[in-house]
Scaffold this motif. Structure first.
Motif, PDB file in Angstrom:
ATOM      1  N   ALA A 144      -8.532  56.139  64.521  1.00  0.00           N
ATOM      2  CA  ALA A 144      -9.810  56.225  64.297  1.00  0.00           C
ATOM      3  C   ALA A 144     -10.561  55.370  64.172  1.00  0.00           C
ATOM      4  CB  ALA A 144      -9.935  57.338  63.194  1.00  0.00           C
ATOM      5  N   THR A 145     -10.940  55.246  65.150  1.00  0.00           N
ATOM      6  CA  THR A 145     -12.051  54.233  65.159  1.00  0.00           C
ATOM      7  C   THR A 145     -13.348  54.916  64.429  1.00  0.00           C
ATOM      8  OG1 THR A 145     -11.764  53.754  67.319  1.00  0.00           O
ATOM      9  CG2 THR A 145     -14.353  52.690  66.225  1.00  0.00           C
ATOM     10  N   LEU A 146     -13.186  53.692  63.198  1.00  0.00           N
ATOM     11  CA  LEU A 146     -14.413  53.927  61.727  1.00  0.00           C
ATOM     12  C   LEU A 146     -15.095  53.140  61.169  1.00  0.00           C
ATOM     13  CD1 LEU A 146     -10.860  54.869  59.043  1.00  0.00           C
ATOM     14  CD2 LEU A 146     -12.491  56.745  60.665  1.00  0.00           C
ATOM     15  N   ALA A 147     -16.300  53.377  60.821  1.00  0.00           N
ATOM     16  CA  ALA A 147     -17.497  52.751  59.863  1.00  0.00           C
ATOM     17  C   ALA A 147     -17.285  53.099  59.135  1.00  0.00           C
ATOM     18  CB  ALA A 147     -18.852  53.342  60.629  1.00  0.00           C
ATOM     19  N   ASN A 148     -17.696  51.610  57.962  1.00  0.00           N
ATOM     20  CA  ASN A 148     -17.643  51.379  56.781  1.00  0.00           C
ATOM     21  C   ASN A 148     -18.908  51.959  56.362  1.00  0.00           C
ATOM     22  OD1 ASN A 148     -14.673  49.585  57.294  1.00  0.00           O
ATOM     23  ND2 ASN A 148     -14.314  51.445  55.749  1.00  0.00           N
ATOM     24  N   TRP A 149     -19.036  52.514  54.657  1.00  0.00           N
ATOM     25  CA  TRP A 149     -20.523  52.426  54.354  1.00  0.00           C
ATOM     26  C   TRP A 149     -20.036  52.791  52.538  1.00  0.00           C
ATOM     27  CZ3 TRP A 149     -19.973  56.025  50.280  1.00  0.00           C
ATOM     28  CH2 TRP A 149     -20.047  57.572  49.962  1.00  0.00           C
ATOM     29  N   TYR A 150     -21.087  52.085  52.133  1.00  0.00           N
ATOM     30  CA  TYR A 150     -20.955  51.891  50.759  1.00  0.00           C
ATOM     31  C   TYR A 150     -22.630  51.990  50.269  1.00  0.00           C
ATOM     32  CZ  TYR A 150     -18.126  48.719  52.982  1.00  0.00           C
ATOM     33  OH  TYR A 150     -16.725  47.648  53.818  1.00  0.00           O
ATOM     34  N   ILE A 151     -22.403  52.197  48.912  1.00  0.00           N
ATOM     35  CA  ILE A 151     -23.808  53.328  47.848  1.00  0.00           C
ATOM     36  C   ILE A 151     -23.735  51.326  47.067  1.00  0.00           C
ATOM     37  CG2 ILE A 151     -24.660  54.479  46.391  1.00  0.00           C
ATOM     38  CD1 ILE A 151     -23.527  56.344  48.020  1.00  0.00           C
ATOM     39  N   VAL A 152     -24.835  50.750  47.137  1.00  0.00           N
ATOM     40  CA  VAL A 152     -25.261  49.510  46.080  1.00  0.00           C
ATOM     41  C   VAL A 152     -26.154  51.009  44.462  1.00  0.00           C
ATOM     42  CG1 VAL A 152     -26.388  48.129  45.475  1.00  0.00           C
ATOM     43  CG2 VAL A 152     -24.625  48.305  46.990  1.00  0.00           C
ATOM     44  N   THR A 164     -15.611  56.022  55.280  1.00  0.00           N
ATOM     45  CA  THR A 164     -15.766  55.683  56.225  1.00  0.00           C
ATOM     46  C   THR A 164     -16.127  56.999  56.687  1.00  0.00           C
ATOM     47  OG1 THR A 164     -13.332  56.120  55.862  1.00  0.00           O
ATOM     48  CG2 THR A 164     -13.370  54.117  56.101  1.00  0.00           C
ATOM     49  N   LEU A 165     -16.925  56.856  58.272  1.00  0.00           N
ATOM     50  CA  LEU A 165     -17.285  58.240  58.911  1.00  0.00           C
ATOM     51  C   LEU A 165     -16.457  57.511  60.537  1.00  0.00           C
ATOM     52  CD1 LEU A 165     -20.583  56.793  58.334  1.00  0.00           C
ATOM     53  CD2 LEU A 165     -19.589  58.222  57.531  1.00  0.00           C
ATOM     54  N   ASP A 166     -16.626  58.789  60.435  1.00  0.00           N
ATOM     55  CA  ASP A 166     -15.595  57.828  62.334  1.00  0.00           C
ATOM     56  C   ASP A 166     -16.748  58.140  63.232  1.00  0.00           C
ATOM     57  OD1 ASP A 166     -14.524  59.210  65.062  1.00  0.00           O
ATOM     58  OD2 ASP A 166     -13.310  60.703  64.408  1.00  0.00           O
ATOM     59  N   ALA A 167     -16.714  56.154  64.053  1.00  0.00           N
ATOM     60  CA  ALA A 167     -17.899  55.802  64.457  1.00  0.00           C
ATOM     61  C   ALA A 167     -17.521  56.548  65.717  1.00  0.00           C
ATOM     62  CB  ALA A 167     -17.879  54.468  64.429  1.00  0.00           C
ATOM     63  N   VAL A 168     -17.122  57.499  66.271  1.00  0.00           N
ATOM     64  CA  VAL A 168     -17.143  58.057  67.787  1.00  0.00           C
ATOM     65  C   VAL A 168     -17.490  59.870  67.947  1.00  0.00           C
ATOM     66  CG1 VAL A 168     -15.890  58.754  70.068  1.00  0.00           C
ATOM     67  CG2 VAL A 168     -15.311  56.422  68.577  1.00  0.00           C
ATOM     68  N   SER A 215     -24.741  64.466  55.121  1.00  0.00           N
ATOM     69  CA  SER A 215     -25.613  64.911  53.820  1.00  0.00           C
ATOM     70  C   SER A 215     -25.145  63.479  53.154  1.00  0.00           C
ATOM     71  CB  SER A 215     -24.298  65.419  53.566  1.00  0.00           C
ATOM     72  OG  SER A 215     -22.628  65.063  53.209  1.00  0.00           O
ATOM     73  N   TYR A 216     -25.693  63.525  51.877  1.00  0.00           N
ATOM     74  CA  TYR A 216     -25.698  61.898  50.579  1.00  0.00           C
ATOM     75  C   TYR A 216     -25.513  62.499  49.080  1.00  0.00           C
ATOM     76  CZ  TYR A 216     -26.707  57.428  49.061  1.00  0.00           C
ATOM     77  OH  TYR A 216     -26.579  56.317  48.237  1.00  0.00           O
ATOM     78  N   PRO A 217     -25.086  62.475  48.637  1.00  0.00           N
ATOM     79  CA  PRO A 217     -24.749  61.045  48.684  1.00  0.00           C
ATOM     80  C   PRO A 217     -23.260  60.993  49.556  1.00  0.00           C
ATOM     81  CG  PRO A 217     -23.783  61.937  46.962  1.00  0.00           C
ATOM     82  CD  PRO A 217     -25.009  62.525  47.112  1.00  0.00           C
ATOM     83  N   ALA A 218     -22.510  62.326  49.707  1.00  0.00           N
ATOM     84  CA  ALA A 218     -20.584  62.643  50.588  1.00  0.00           C
ATOM     85  C   ALA A 218     -21.317  61.639  51.133  1.00  0.00           C
ATOM     86  CB  ALA A 218     -20.722  63.801  50.639  1.00  0.00           C
ATOM     87  N   MET A 219     -22.132  61.488  52.143  1.00  0.00           N
ATOM     88  CA  MET A 219     -21.861  60.702  53.402  1.00  0.00           C
ATOM     89  C   MET A 219     -21.110  62.129  54.982  1.00  0.00           C
ATOM     90  SD  MET A 219     -24.018  58.578  53.653  1.00  0.00           S
ATOM     91  CE  MET A 219     -24.050  58.057  55.838  1.00  0.00           C
ATOM     92  N   GLN A 220     -21.333  62.954  54.657  1.00  0.00           N
ATOM     93  CA  GLN A 220     -20.362  63.750  55.430  1.00  0.00           C
ATOM     94  C   GLN A 220     -21.305  63.982  56.635  1.00  0.00           C
ATOM     95  OE1 GLN A 220     -16.718  65.295  54.892  1.00  0.00           O
ATOM     96  NE2 GLN A 220     -17.518  63.412  53.553  1.00  0.00           N
ATOM     97  N   TYR A 221     -20.227  63.722  58.440  1.00  0.00           N
ATOM     98  CA  TYR A 221     -20.670  64.050  59.188  1.00  0.00           C
ATOM     99  C   TYR A 221     -21.295  65.486  59.667  1.00  0.00           C
ATOM    100  CZ  TYR A 221     -21.613  64.636  64.597  1.00  0.00           C
ATOM    101  OH  TYR A 221     -22.062  64.908  65.893  1.00  0.00           O
TER     102      TYR A 221
END
Length: 407
Positions: A144-152, A164-168, A215-221
Motif C-alpha cells: 500500500a501507498t501510505l502517508a504517515n501522521w504524527y501527534i505532538v 499511517t494512512l492509505d494515501a490512495v 476521526s481524531y485522535p485515532a485518524m481512522q478514515y
C-alpha cells in the motif's frame, strides 16, 4: 537545495548587513519585546537560517535581526502557534528535522523543548495537539501507498502518537490524495487534497474536489466529501479550508490542476461551503470567484473573522500552480463579494509576500508581511472594514517569512 551555512558565515553576513545599514545612515534597531513573533531570513547571503524576533505591536515601530533574534537550526522552517506555544519545525527535505518549542517570557522567546520529528507536508492544531502528516509523492514499489501522521502534544511538548494512512483510498480513482492542508472541523479532521499520479503533481481528474474525513485522535478514515463543481481545494502547502464562527466551513479552489505541463481544469476558481455538523458540500452554495472578482482567481487567504477574508488574488490569464497573487482583496463569503484593497503596494513593487500571516479574528484586521523590490520589508495592516492597507512595523536585515502571535 539550500544548505545551512556555518556560524562564521552567518556572522560575516550580519557584519555586512550592519555595515550596509551604517552606509545608508541607519542604525541597528534595539530589541522589541512583545508577544508577536516574526520569522525573518537574512538577505546578506543564501542558505541562511531564519531568525525569530519579537515585537510589541505590528502597527508601528521597527524590529531588526541585526544583533537581535533567536537563530533557527537549518533552513526551510515552518511555524505554527497553539495557545501559548510556538512550534518551529525544520523541513528536512525528506529527512527528519528538528522541532523547537517556545513560549514567551517577559516579551522574549524562551525555549521549552526540542526534539526530532519527520519532515511533513501538512500540519495544524487539533484540540491541544499539533497534528502533522507526511504525504507520499509517488506510489509505493510494493504494498500500500501510505502517508504517515504524527501527534505532538502542546502540553508535554513531545510527540505522543504516530500512525499511517492509505494515501490512495480517499480519491476513489487510484490517484494519490496529496493533502494541501489539514483542519479540525468539529471533532473531525478534514484533509483537502489534490489528486496526483506522481512527483510532477499531475492528475487525470482535474474537475473534482475532495476532502478526506478522519476521526481524531485515532485518524481512522471515515469518508470523502466530493464535489464536481470545482477543481481541487487548495494548492501545495496552502491552507484553503477555514471554519467560521457558526461552524460552517468554506474552501477555495484556484483551479490549477495540471497534466503535461498545461492547466487542465475547466472549472472556475470558486469557493464552496460545508454546513456545520455535516460532511457534505452545500449544493445550494457556490461562489464563482472569477465572476465575483471580475477576472481573478484566489491563491491564498487569511481569515479575519465575521465571514471575511483577506485574499491573495491573481489575474486568471496569469494563474499557475505555484503563482501566489500579489494583489489583495477583502472577500465576504456570505455576501459573495470581492473588494480590492487600496493603499497596498503595486504588484510590480513587491518581491514576495508572507504566506503565514496573522489576524486577531476580530472581523476587521489582518497583518501581511511584504518584501519590496526596493529592499525594504514591512508588515502591512489590512482593515477589512474599509478595504484599506496601511504600512506598519518595519523589519530590518531580512525578509519576513512568517508572522505569529503567542498568548
Amino acid at each position: 537545495m539550500k544548505s545551512t551555512i556555518t556560524k562564521a558565515l552567518v556572522a560575516l553576513a550580519f557584519t555586512a548587513a550592519f555595515s550596509s545599514c551604517k552606509k545608508n545612515g541607519t542604525e541597528a534597531v534595539a530589541e522589541n519585546p512583545g508577544n508577536y513573533v516574526l520569522a525573518v531570513t537574512p538577505v546578506a547571503s543564501t542558505g541562511v537560517a531564519d531568525y525569530l524576533v519579537t515585537a510589541s505591536n505590528l502597527d508601528q515601530g521597527a524590529v531588526s535581526i541585526i544583533g537581535n533574534g533567536v537563530e533557527q537550526d537549518g533552513t526551510y522552517r515552518y511555524y505554527v502557534t497553539l495557545g501559548s506555544k510556538f512550534f518551529s519545525m525544520l523541513y528536512g527535505q525528506g529527512n527528519p528535522g528538528a522541532v523547537t518549542v517556545y513560549d514567551i517570557k517577559s516579551g522574549k522567546l524562551s525555549k521549552v523543548n526540542d526534539f526530532t520529528a519527520a519532515t511533513v507536508h501538512a500540519f495544524a492544531p487539533v484540540n491541544n495537539d499539533i497534528l502533522m502528516v507526511k504525504v507520499p509523492r509517488a506510489y509505493a514499489a510494493a504494498g500500500a501507498t501510505l502517508a504517515n501522521w504524527y501527534i505532538v502534544s502542546a502540553t508535554t511538548n513531545q510527540q505522543t502518537a504516530e500512525g499511517t494512512l492509505d494515501a490512495v483510498q480517499p480519491t476513489g480513482n487510484g490517484e494519490i490524495a496529496h493533502f494541501s492542508w489539514i483542519k479540525q472541523v468539529g471533532t473531525k479532521v478534514f484533509a483537502p487534497y489534490f489528486p496526483i499520479i506522481g512527483r510532477t503533481f499531475e492528475t487525470d481528474h482535474p474537475d473534482e474536489a475532495g476532502i478526506a474525513v478522519y476521526s481524531y485522535p485515532a485518524m481512522q478514515y471515515e469518508k470523502t466529501i466530493r464535489d464536481t463543481r470545482t477543481s481541487f481545494i487548495g494548492r501545495y502547502f496552502t491552507d484553503a479550508l477555514e471554519v467560521v464562527e457558526n461552524g460552517d466551513a468554506y474552501a477555495f479552489s484556484s483551479s490549477v490542476a495540471v497534466k503535461g505541463g498545461v492547466l487542465t481544469s475547466s472549472k472556475p476558481s470558486s469557493i464552496t461551503k460545508i454546513k456545520t455538523g455535516t460532511t457534505e458540500f452545500d449544493q445550494t452554495y457556490l461562489m464563482n470567484f472569477e465572476i465575483a472578482s471580475n477576472g481573478y482567481v484566489i491563491t491564498n487567504w487569511l481569515y479575519v473573522g465575521q465571514n471575511k477574508f483577506v485574499a491573495n488574488i491573481e489575474a486568471k490569464a496569469t494563474k499557475g500552480a505555484y503563482v501566489v497573487g500579489k494583489k489583495l482583496a477583502v472577500v465576504d463569503v456570505v455576501t459573495k463579494t470581492v473588494t480590492p484593497v487600496t493603499g497596498f503596494p503595486d504588484a510590480a513593487n513587491i518581491s514576495s509576500l508572507t504566506t503565514t500571516n496573522y489576524s486577531p479574528k476580530d472581523g476587521r484586521l489582518g497583518y501581511v508581511g511584504v518584501n519590496l523590490t526596493d529592499g525594504t520589508t514591512w508588515v502591512y495592516k489590512i482593515d477589512a472594514s474599509n478595504n484599506t492597507a496601511t504600512k506598519g512595523l518595519k523589519v530590518e536585515g531580512g525578509l519576513i517569512t512568517a508572522i505569529q502571535h503567542i498568548k
